[in-house]
Design a protein around this motif. Structure first.
Motif, short mmCIF file in Angstrom:
data_model
loop_
_atom_site.label_atom_id
_atom_site.label_comp_id
_atom_site.label_asym_id
_atom_site.label_seq_id
_atom_site.Cartn_x
_atom_site.Cartn_y
_atom_site.Cartn_z
N TYR A 78 0.83 -1.19 0.00
CA TYR A 78 0.00 0.00 0.00
C TYR A 78 0.88 1.25 0.00
N CYS A 79 0.41 2.30 -0.65
CA CYS A 79 1.04 3.59 -0.44
C CYS A 79 0.04 4.51 0.26
N ALA A 80 0.59 5.49 0.96
CA ALA A 80 -0.23 6.41 1.72
C ALA A 80 0.44 7.77 1.77
N ALA A 81 -0.35 8.81 1.93
CA ALA A 81 0.16 10.18 1.92
C ALA A 81 -0.14 10.88 3.24
N ARG A 82 0.81 11.69 3.68
CA ARG A 82 0.57 12.57 4.83
C ARG A 82 1.33 13.86 4.57
N TRP A 83 0.86 14.93 5.21
CA TRP A 83 1.42 16.25 4.96
C TRP A 83 2.84 16.35 5.50
N ARG A 84 3.74 16.77 4.68
CA ARG A 84 5.13 17.14 4.97
C ARG A 84 6.04 15.95 5.29
N GLY A 85 6.21 15.64 6.57
CA GLY A 85 7.23 14.68 6.97
C GLY A 85 6.69 13.26 7.06
N TYR A 86 7.55 12.30 6.72
CA TYR A 86 7.09 10.91 6.74
C TYR A 86 6.99 10.40 8.18
N SER A 87 6.28 9.28 8.29
CA SER A 87 6.17 8.56 9.55
C SER A 87 6.20 7.07 9.23
N VAL A 88 6.69 6.28 10.14
CA VAL A 88 6.68 4.83 9.93
C VAL A 88 5.42 4.20 10.51
N HIS A 89 4.56 5.04 11.09
CA HIS A 89 3.33 4.54 11.71
C HIS A 89 2.16 4.73 10.76
N PRO A 90 1.54 3.66 10.31
CA PRO A 90 0.47 3.78 9.31
C PRO A 90 -0.71 4.63 9.79
N GLN A 91 -0.97 4.66 11.09
CA GLN A 91 -2.11 5.43 11.59
C GLN A 91 -1.92 6.93 11.42
N GLU A 92 -0.72 7.37 11.09
CA GLU A 92 -0.46 8.80 10.93
C GLU A 92 -0.59 9.26 9.48
N TYR A 93 -1.06 8.38 8.62
CA TYR A 93 -1.28 8.74 7.22
C TYR A 93 -2.75 8.96 6.95
N ASP A 94 -3.02 9.82 5.96
CA ASP A 94 -4.39 10.26 5.71
C ASP A 94 -5.04 9.58 4.52
N ALA A 95 -4.35 9.54 3.40
CA ALA A 95 -4.93 9.01 2.16
C ALA A 95 -4.25 7.70 1.81
N TRP A 96 -5.04 6.67 1.64
CA TRP A 96 -4.55 5.33 1.34
C TRP A 96 -5.09 4.83 0.01
N GLY A 97 -4.29 3.98 -0.63
CA GLY A 97 -4.75 3.29 -1.81
C GLY A 97 -5.35 1.94 -1.46
N GLN A 98 -5.78 1.22 -2.48
CA GLN A 98 -6.41 -0.08 -2.28
C GLN A 98 -5.39 -1.21 -2.17
N GLY A 99 -4.16 -0.92 -2.55
CA GLY A 99 -3.11 -1.93 -2.44
C GLY A 99 -2.89 -2.67 -3.75
N THR A 100 -1.70 -3.22 -3.88
CA THR A 100 -1.35 -4.04 -5.03
C THR A 100 -0.61 -5.28 -4.52
N GLN A 101 -1.01 -6.43 -5.04
CA GLN A 101 -0.46 -7.70 -4.55
C GLN A 101 0.90 -7.96 -5.18
N VAL A 102 1.85 -8.31 -4.35
CA VAL A 102 3.17 -8.76 -4.81
C VAL A 102 3.36 -10.18 -4.30
N THR A 103 3.59 -11.09 -5.22
CA THR A 103 3.82 -12.49 -4.87
C THR A 103 5.16 -12.93 -5.43
N VAL A 104 6.02 -13.41 -4.55
CA VAL A 104 7.35 -13.87 -4.96
C VAL A 104 7.38 -15.38 -4.76
N SER A 105 7.42 -16.10 -5.85
CA SER A 105 7.33 -17.55 -5.78
C SER A 105 7.91 -18.17 -7.04
N SER A 106 8.50 -19.35 -6.86
CA SER A 106 9.01 -20.07 -8.03
C SER A 106 7.96 -21.05 -8.53
#
Length: 123
Positions: A95-123
């Motif tokens: 997922y990516c998310a946006a917040r004003w100005r400075g980044y945070s590593v805490h997801p609850q501090e972000y405002d706008a979220w996307g729906q997500g994109t699946q990444v699967t790493v497998s042989s």
């Protein structure tokens, strides 16, 4: 309504690469920090990499350092996550998310979220 949209996920073999994109819709990314997060089944959402709005400084979690690179192109209203040397442990919804100005590593501090994109790493 302002939101972000992720793309670029998919199925890749171990050692492969993907580039994820996060595009802002309804607002300009100028002035916004962007965080990339991921969530695997049964696990909490974790911060992967973030980039500041102003100075472009970044954060990358230890488990992906040296393999993942975050960058931004404000002219294209897009933030990228280049993922190299992918491992099965990288499998998750990203997922990516946006917040004003400075980044945070805490997801609850972000405002706008996307729906997500699946990444699967497998042989």
């Amino acid at each position: 309504q302002a939101h972000v949209v992720e793309s670029g996920g998919g199925l890749v073999q171990p050692g492969g690469s993907l580039r994820l994109s996060c595009v802002a819709s309804g607002f300009s990314l100028n002035g916004y920090a962007i965080g990339w997060f991921r969530q695997a089944p049964g696990k909490e959402r974790e911060g992967v990499s973030c980039i500041n709005a102003d100075d472009g400084s970044t954060y990358t979690t230890d488990s992906v350092k040296g393999r993942f690179t975050i960058s931004r192109d404000n002219a294209k209203n897009t933030v990228y996550l280049q993922m190299n040397s992918l491992k099965p442990a990288d499998t998750a919804v990203y997922y990516c998310a946006a917040r004003w100005r400075g980044y945070s590593v805490h997801p609850q501090e972000y405002d706008a979220w996307g729906q997500g994109t699946q990444v699967t790493v497998s042989s």
